[in-house]
Scaffold this motif. Sequence first.
Motif, PDB file in Angstrom:
ATOM      1  N   PHE A  74       0.823  -1.203   0.000  1.00 38.55           N
ATOM      2  CA  PHE A  74       0.000   0.000   0.000  1.00 38.55           C
ATOM      3  C   PHE A  74       0.861   1.259   0.000  1.00 38.55           C
ATOM      4  CE2 PHE A  74      -2.310   3.385   2.193  1.00 38.55           C
ATOM      5  CZ  PHE A  74      -3.428   3.488   1.379  1.00 38.55           C
ATOM      6  N   PHE A  75       1.976   1.196   0.726  1.00 36.64           N
ATOM      7  CA  PHE A  75       2.850   2.368   0.860  1.00 36.64           C
ATOM      8  C   PHE A  75       3.969   2.402  -0.184  1.00 36.64           C
ATOM      9  CE2 PHE A  75       1.043   1.649   5.076  1.00 36.64           C
ATOM     10  CZ  PHE A  75       0.449   2.888   5.272  1.00 36.64           C
ATOM     11  N   SER A  76       4.043   1.403  -1.042  1.00 38.90           N
ATOM     12  CA  SER A  76       5.119   1.379  -2.035  1.00 38.90           C
ATOM     13  C   SER A  76       4.603   1.393  -3.475  1.00 38.90           C
ATOM     14  CB  SER A  76       5.997   0.146  -1.816  1.00 38.90           C
ATOM     15  OG  SER A  76       5.267  -1.034  -2.107  1.00 38.90           O
ATOM     16  N   ARG A  77       3.314   1.660  -3.665  1.00 39.35           N
ATOM     17  CA  ARG A  77       2.731   1.690  -5.008  1.00 39.35           C
ATOM     18  C   ARG A  77       3.347   2.842  -5.789  1.00 39.35           C
ATOM     19  NH1 ARG A  77      -2.738   3.729  -3.387  1.00 39.35           N
ATOM     20  NH2 ARG A  77      -1.496   4.756  -1.844  1.00 39.35           N
ATOM     21  N   ILE A 110      -2.493  10.924 -17.385  1.00 38.58           N
ATOM     22  CA  ILE A 110      -1.798   9.953 -16.525  1.00 38.58           C
ATOM     23  C   ILE A 110      -1.881  10.399 -15.066  1.00 38.58           C
ATOM     24  CG2 ILE A 110       0.486   9.031 -15.941  1.00 38.58           C
ATOM     25  CD1 ILE A 110       1.034   9.137 -19.013  1.00 38.58           C
ATOM     26  N   PHE A 111      -1.623  11.677 -14.838  1.00 35.62           N
ATOM     27  CA  PHE A 111      -1.674  12.227 -13.490  1.00 35.62           C
ATOM     28  C   PHE A 111      -3.062  12.023 -12.883  1.00 35.62           C
ATOM     29  CE2 PHE A 111      -1.916  15.765 -10.418  1.00 35.62           C
ATOM     30  CZ  PHE A 111      -0.768  15.500  -9.688  1.00 35.62           C
ATOM     31  N   THR A 112      -4.098  12.312 -13.647  1.00 34.55           N
ATOM     32  CA  THR A 112      -5.474  12.148 -13.180  1.00 34.55           C
ATOM     33  C   THR A 112      -5.819  10.678 -12.958  1.00 34.55           C
ATOM     34  OG1 THR A 112      -6.121  14.154 -14.358  1.00 34.55           O
ATOM     35  CG2 THR A 112      -7.890  12.640 -13.723  1.00 34.55           C
ATOM     36  N   TYR A 113      -5.431   9.821 -13.888  1.00 36.89           N
ATOM     37  CA  TYR A 113      -5.732   8.390 -13.823  1.00 36.89           C
ATOM     38  C   TYR A 113      -5.149   7.741 -12.559  1.00 36.89           C
ATOM     39  CZ  TYR A 113      -6.047   3.518 -15.441  1.00 36.89           C
ATOM     40  OH  TYR A 113      -6.328   2.186 -15.564  1.00 36.89           O
ATOM     41  N   TYR A 114      -3.930   8.129 -12.208  1.00 41.78           N
ATOM     42  CA  TYR A 114      -3.243   7.496 -11.077  1.00 41.78           C
ATOM     43  C   TYR A 114      -3.317   8.295  -9.774  1.00 41.78           C
ATOM     44  CZ  TYR A 114      -1.118   4.185 -14.326  1.00 41.78           C
ATOM     45  OH  TYR A 114      -0.907   3.205 -15.255  1.00 41.78           O
ATOM     46  N   ARG A 115      -4.013   9.395  -9.782  1.00 43.71           N
ATOM     47  CA  ARG A 115      -4.024  10.307  -8.637  1.00 43.71           C
ATOM     48  C   ARG A 115      -4.202   9.611  -7.292  1.00 43.71           C
ATOM     49  NH1 ARG A 115      -4.901  15.912  -8.095  1.00 43.71           N
ATOM     50  NH2 ARG A 115      -5.205  15.985 -10.329  1.00 43.71           N
ATOM     51  N   LYS A 116      -5.137   8.707  -7.169  1.00 47.10           N
ATOM     52  CA  LYS A 116      -5.382   8.044  -5.879  1.00 47.10           C
ATOM     53  C   LYS A 116      -4.942   6.591  -5.877  1.00 47.10           C
ATOM     54  CE  LYS A 116      -8.951  11.213  -4.601  1.00 47.10           C
ATOM     55  NZ  LYS A 116     -10.223  11.478  -4.033  1.00 47.10           N
ATOM     56  N   LYS A 117      -4.234   6.175  -6.931  1.00 47.12           N
ATOM     57  CA  LYS A 117      -3.816   4.779  -7.044  1.00 47.12           C
ATOM     58  C   LYS A 117      -2.336   4.573  -6.714  1.00 47.12           C
ATOM     59  CE  LYS A 117      -7.226   3.958 -10.634  1.00 47.12           C
ATOM     60  NZ  LYS A 117      -7.466   3.771 -12.046  1.00 47.12           N
ATOM     61  N   LEU A 118      -1.527   5.611  -6.893  1.00 41.79           N
ATOM     62  CA  LEU A 118      -0.084   5.492  -6.685  1.00 41.79           C
ATOM     63  C   LEU A 118       0.414   6.591  -5.758  1.00 41.79           C
ATOM     64  CD1 LEU A 118       1.019   4.974 -10.415  1.00 41.79           C
ATOM     65  CD2 LEU A 118       0.647   3.206  -8.691  1.00 41.79           C
TER      66      LEU A 118
END
Length: 182
Positions: free
Chosen positions: A72-75, A100-108
């Motif tokens: 969770f902390f290393s994505r 890309i920034f929007t797509y991954y905003r809360k995922k990485l």
Amino acid sequence: MKIVINEKVDLQKWTGFIKQSTFSSPFQTPEFFNFFNSIDGFSANVFAVEENNVYNALVVVTVQKEKGMKGFFSRRGIIYGGPLVKQNHSLALANLLEEIFTYYRKKLIYIEIRNYFDFSGYRNIFENISFKYNPHLNVQLSIGDRSFKDILTKMKYNRRREINISYKEGASVKFASDIEEV
């Protein structure tokens, strides 16, 4: 101008774009994308900006994370080689990075672009999307009139170890006779 992702990216347009881009690297190919998606704990997504039925910008984003709570902390997302972009298509690159920034905003927790080319002409685009632009060389070492042993001592331990192992495995060094050989 539209952005296509993953299975919506046309393979023929993708491979054609790679052949004509000055920023092409093996890390932006369909083969790398498929390879990365075949490894446990890793995945990749491909994004492309299409205009007039051709791609003007494309990037493969690899996603890495550890197992368990540590995961969770290393994505993190890594773009090896940097994005593919046609000359004079800054707007396509800006739209691609924004997506890309929007797509991954809360995922990485972060996205890192490991450029293998000079993207300094696009620096303002990276910075406007909140990327920190750091020009980077893997190895920068003045070797002038130094001996091989002296050069090795100036390197970090891990790099020295890798070089010594390479020599033991049969690697050799020779001077190139012309630019073609390089």
